[in-house]
Design a protein around this motif. Sequence first.
Motif, PDB file in Angstrom:
ATOM      1  N   LEU A   1     -11.941  51.955   7.509  1.00 51.10           N
ATOM      2  CA  LEU A   1     -11.770  50.834   6.582  1.00 51.10           C
ATOM      3  C   LEU A   1     -12.765  50.923   5.417  1.00 51.10           C
ATOM      4  O   LEU A   1     -12.358  50.837   4.254  1.00 51.10           O
ATOM      5  N   PRO A   2     -14.070  51.140   5.667  1.00 44.25           N
ATOM      6  CA  PRO A   2     -14.971  51.346   4.518  1.00 44.25           C
ATOM      7  C   PRO A   2     -14.637  52.603   3.717  1.00 44.25           C
ATOM      8  O   PRO A   2     -14.851  52.631   2.502  1.00 44.25           O
ATOM      9  N   ALA A   3     -14.098  53.643   4.379  1.00 39.81           N
ATOM     10  CA  ALA A   3     -13.685  54.833   3.629  1.00 39.81           C
ATOM     11  C   ALA A   3     -12.546  54.488   2.683  1.00 39.81           C
ATOM     12  O   ALA A   3     -12.494  54.971   1.540  1.00 39.81           O
ATOM     13  N   GLY A   4     -11.629  53.639   3.135  1.00 39.14           N
ATOM     14  CA  GLY A   4     -10.540  53.196   2.271  1.00 39.14           C
ATOM     15  C   GLY A   4     -11.035  52.368   1.102  1.00 39.14           C
ATOM     16  O   GLY A   4     -10.567  52.520  -0.036  1.00 39.14           O
ATOM     17  N   GLN A   5     -11.992  51.487   1.374  1.00 35.68           N
ATOM     18  CA  GLN A   5     -12.580  50.679   0.295  1.00 35.68           C
ATOM     19  C   GLN A   5     -13.239  51.576  -0.750  1.00 35.68           C
ATOM     20  O   GLN A   5     -13.120  51.357  -1.964  1.00 35.68           O
ATOM     21  N   GLN A   6     -13.923  52.600  -0.261  1.00 35.69           N
ATOM     22  CA  GLN A   6     -14.596  53.529  -1.174  1.00 35.69           C
ATOM     23  C   GLN A   6     -13.585  54.281  -2.027  1.00 35.69           C
ATOM     24  O   GLN A   6     -13.790  54.476  -3.234  1.00 35.69           O
ATOM     25  N   ALA A   7     -12.476  54.700  -1.416  1.00 38.53           N
ATOM     26  CA  ALA A   7     -11.449  55.429  -2.162  1.00 38.53           C
ATOM     27  C   ALA A   7     -10.797  54.540  -3.215  1.00 38.53           C
ATOM     28  O   ALA A   7     -10.455  55.006  -4.311  1.00 38.53           O
ATOM     29  N   GLU A   8     -10.620  53.264  -2.903  1.00 42.72           N
ATOM     30  CA  GLU A   8     -10.078  52.334  -3.900  1.00 42.72           C
ATOM     31  C   GLU A   8     -10.972  52.273  -5.137  1.00 42.72           C
ATOM     32  O   GLU A   8     -10.489  52.189  -6.270  1.00 42.72           O
ATOM     33  N   ALA A   9     -12.277  52.316  -4.908  1.00 43.74           N
ATOM     34  CA  ALA A   9     -13.230  52.167  -6.011  1.00 43.74           C
ATOM     35  C   ALA A   9     -13.533  53.483  -6.720  1.00 43.74           C
ATOM     36  O   ALA A   9     -13.735  53.504  -7.937  1.00 43.74           O
ATOM     37  N   ARG A  10     -13.540  54.613  -5.980  1.00 45.82           N
ATOM     38  CA  ARG A  10     -14.031  55.857  -6.555  1.00 45.82           C
ATOM     39  C   ARG A  10     -12.966  56.930  -6.739  1.00 45.82           C
ATOM     40  O   ARG A  10     -13.241  57.967  -7.350  1.00 45.82           O
ATOM     41  N   GLY A  11     -11.793  56.728  -6.206  1.00 48.48           N
ATOM     42  CA  GLY A  11     -10.746  57.726  -6.363  1.00 48.48           C
ATOM     43  C   GLY A  11     -10.404  57.942  -7.825  1.00 48.48           C
ATOM     44  O   GLY A  11     -10.357  56.996  -8.617  1.00 48.48           O
ATOM     45  N   THR A  12     -10.127  59.196  -8.204  1.00 50.76           N
ATOM     46  CA  THR A  12      -9.842  59.494  -9.618  1.00 50.76           C
ATOM     47  C   THR A  12      -8.344  59.564  -9.903  1.00 50.76           C
ATOM     48  O   THR A  12      -7.961  59.724 -11.060  1.00 50.76           O
ATOM     49  N   THR A  13      -7.510  59.462  -8.857  1.00 57.02           N
ATOM     50  CA  THR A  13      -6.062  59.481  -9.060  1.00 57.02           C
ATOM     51  C   THR A  13      -5.437  58.267  -8.394  1.00 57.02           C
ATOM     52  O   THR A  13      -6.007  57.676  -7.469  1.00 57.02           O
ATOM     53  N   LYS A  14      -4.253  57.921  -8.875  1.00 58.38           N
ATOM     54  CA  LYS A  14      -3.544  56.781  -8.294  1.00 58.38           C
ATOM     55  C   LYS A  14      -3.207  57.049  -6.830  1.00 58.38           C
ATOM     56  O   LYS A  14      -3.254  56.147  -5.986  1.00 58.38           O
ATOM     57  N   ALA A  15      -2.858  58.301  -6.485  1.00 59.87           N
ATOM     58  CA  ALA A  15      -2.491  58.628  -5.108  1.00 59.87           C
ATOM     59  C   ALA A  15      -3.661  58.418  -4.154  1.00 59.87           C
ATOM     60  O   ALA A  15      -3.483  57.938  -3.029  1.00 59.87           O
ATOM     61  N   VAL A  16      -4.870  58.782  -4.572  1.00 61.17           N
ATOM     62  CA  VAL A  16      -6.050  58.593  -3.731  1.00 61.17           C
ATOM     63  C   VAL A  16      -6.342  57.108  -3.567  1.00 61.17           C
ATOM     64  O   VAL A  16      -6.658  56.631  -2.466  1.00 61.17           O
ATOM     65  N   LYS A  17      -6.235  56.350  -4.638  1.00 59.39           N
ATOM     66  CA  LYS A  17      -6.461  54.911  -4.554  1.00 59.39           C
ATOM     67  C   LYS A  17      -5.418  54.247  -3.642  1.00 59.39           C
ATOM     68  O   LYS A  17      -5.735  53.343  -2.866  1.00 59.39           O
ATOM     69  N   THR A  18      -4.162  54.704  -3.734  1.00 58.39           N
ATOM     70  CA  THR A  18      -3.111  54.162  -2.881  1.00 58.39           C
ATOM     71  C   THR A  18      -3.393  54.463  -1.412  1.00 58.39           C
ATOM     72  O   THR A  18      -3.206  53.609  -0.536  1.00 58.39           O
ATOM     73  N   ALA A  19      -3.850  55.680  -1.139  1.00 56.42           N
ATOM     74  CA  ALA A  19      -4.206  56.037   0.239  1.00 56.42           C
ATOM     75  C   ALA A  19      -5.330  55.132   0.747  1.00 56.42           C
ATOM     76  O   ALA A  19      -5.309  54.688   1.897  1.00 56.42           O
ATOM     77  N   GLY A  20      -6.297  54.845  -0.125  1.00 57.29           N
ATOM     78  CA  GLY A  20      -7.379  53.940   0.259  1.00 57.29           C
ATOM     79  C   GLY A  20      -6.862  52.551   0.590  1.00 57.29           C
ATOM     80  O   GLY A  20      -7.302  51.927   1.563  1.00 57.29           O
ATOM     81  N   GLU A  21      -5.906  52.062  -0.184  1.00 57.10           N
ATOM     82  CA  GLU A  21      -5.325  50.746   0.083  1.00 57.10           C
ATOM     83  C   GLU A  21      -4.629  50.712   1.440  1.00 57.10           C
ATOM     84  O   GLU A  21      -4.743  49.741   2.188  1.00 57.10           O
ATOM     85  N   HIS A  22      -3.913  51.790   1.757  1.00 58.31           N
ATOM     86  CA  HIS A  22      -3.221  51.850   3.045  1.00 58.31           C
ATOM     87  C   HIS A  22      -4.220  51.862   4.204  1.00 58.31           C
ATOM     88  O   HIS A  22      -3.966  51.246   5.251  1.00 58.31           O
ATOM     89  N   LEU A  23      -5.337  52.557   4.039  1.00 59.20           N
ATOM     90  CA  LEU A  23      -6.346  52.579   5.088  1.00 59.20           C
ATOM     91  C   LEU A  23      -6.921  51.186   5.316  1.00 59.20           C
ATOM     92  O   LEU A  23      -7.102  50.750   6.461  1.00 59.20           O
ATOM     93  N   VAL A  24      -7.197  50.484   4.236  1.00 54.11           N
ATOM     94  CA  VAL A  24      -7.751  49.138   4.356  1.00 54.11           C
ATOM     95  C   VAL A  24      -6.750  48.213   5.030  1.00 54.11           C
ATOM     96  O   VAL A  24      -7.088  47.475   5.970  1.00 54.11           O
TER      97      VAL A  24
END
Length: 258
Positions: A70-93
Motif C-alpha cells: 500500500l505505501p509502495a502504491g502511494q509512492q508510485a502515485e506521487a513519483r511515477g513518471t508515466t500514467k501507467a505507473v501511476k495507475t498501477a499505484g492506484e490499483h495497489l492502494v
Amino acid sequence: MRSINGTGLIVAGLVATLAALLFPLWSYEDRSGTALDRLDAETVSTEFGPLSALDRDFITKVRLAGLWELPAGQQAEARGTTKAVKTAGEHLVEGHTFLDARVREVATQLKLELPNQPNPQQRGWLDEMSDAHGEAYDEKFANILRAAHGKVFSVVAEVRASTRNSLVRGLADDANTTVLDHITVLEGTGLVDFDDLARDAASAAPGPVTRSPAPPGPTGTPDPATPVSPSPTFSLPPPASRPKAERYVPATPRPHAE
C-alpha cells in the motif's frame, strides 16, 4: 579356509538381501513426521472449519503484503513518471485497502494476532525503490512488485485449493482477484523484465525440509491490528460486504453398501 570364506560371503549376501527387503517396510511403517502428521498436529479446530498452519501463514502474508504494497502504491502515485505507473499505484492502494479490511475481519473472527510492521525484506524493497528516481524508479517499482506478486500468486492458489476453513476460502478468493489485477496493471506499464522473472523462477529451488513450529493458533485476546492508512487524496473503495461465513459441519461418513 576357502570353504569358510565362501560360507561367509553367502551369509553376508543373505543378510544384505534381508536388510534391503526390510528397509522399505520400516520406512513406510514409521509415518511420524510426514506431511499428513504435521497437518494433523498443526491444525486447530474453529467454528468455521479446521485451521491449518498453512491457513494461518496465508492470513499473516495477506496482512504483510498490505503493510508494504500500500505505501509502495502511494509512492508510485506521487513519483511515477508515466500514467501507467501511476495507475498501477492506484490499483495497489485500492486493492490493499480492501484486503487489509478483509484480513483484519477474518483474523478477528478467528482470534489470530496480526503483524503491524512489514518484515525486513519488505522494508528493504521499499528502501530500494525510495533510493531510485525518474525512469529508474519506474523500473524498480514495476519489477519488484511484479516479482513479489508472482510468488504470492501460487501461495493463494495452494491455500484456495486445500483449505477446509470457510473464512480462509473467502479471503483467498478476494486475494486471488486482487493479486491478478495487480499483476495485470504492473505488466501494463511495459517495464516488466519477463526474462529476469523466468530466470528467477528457474533458479529457485525448494529449501531444506525443516520442522519449524507452525504460526500460533487462535488466542483468547489477540492484539488488534492497526488499519493500513491510504493516502488522503485517494478515494477509498466501498467497505467490505460479504455474506456471513458458513459454520463448519463435519462430513458424515456414508454407510458402505452391502
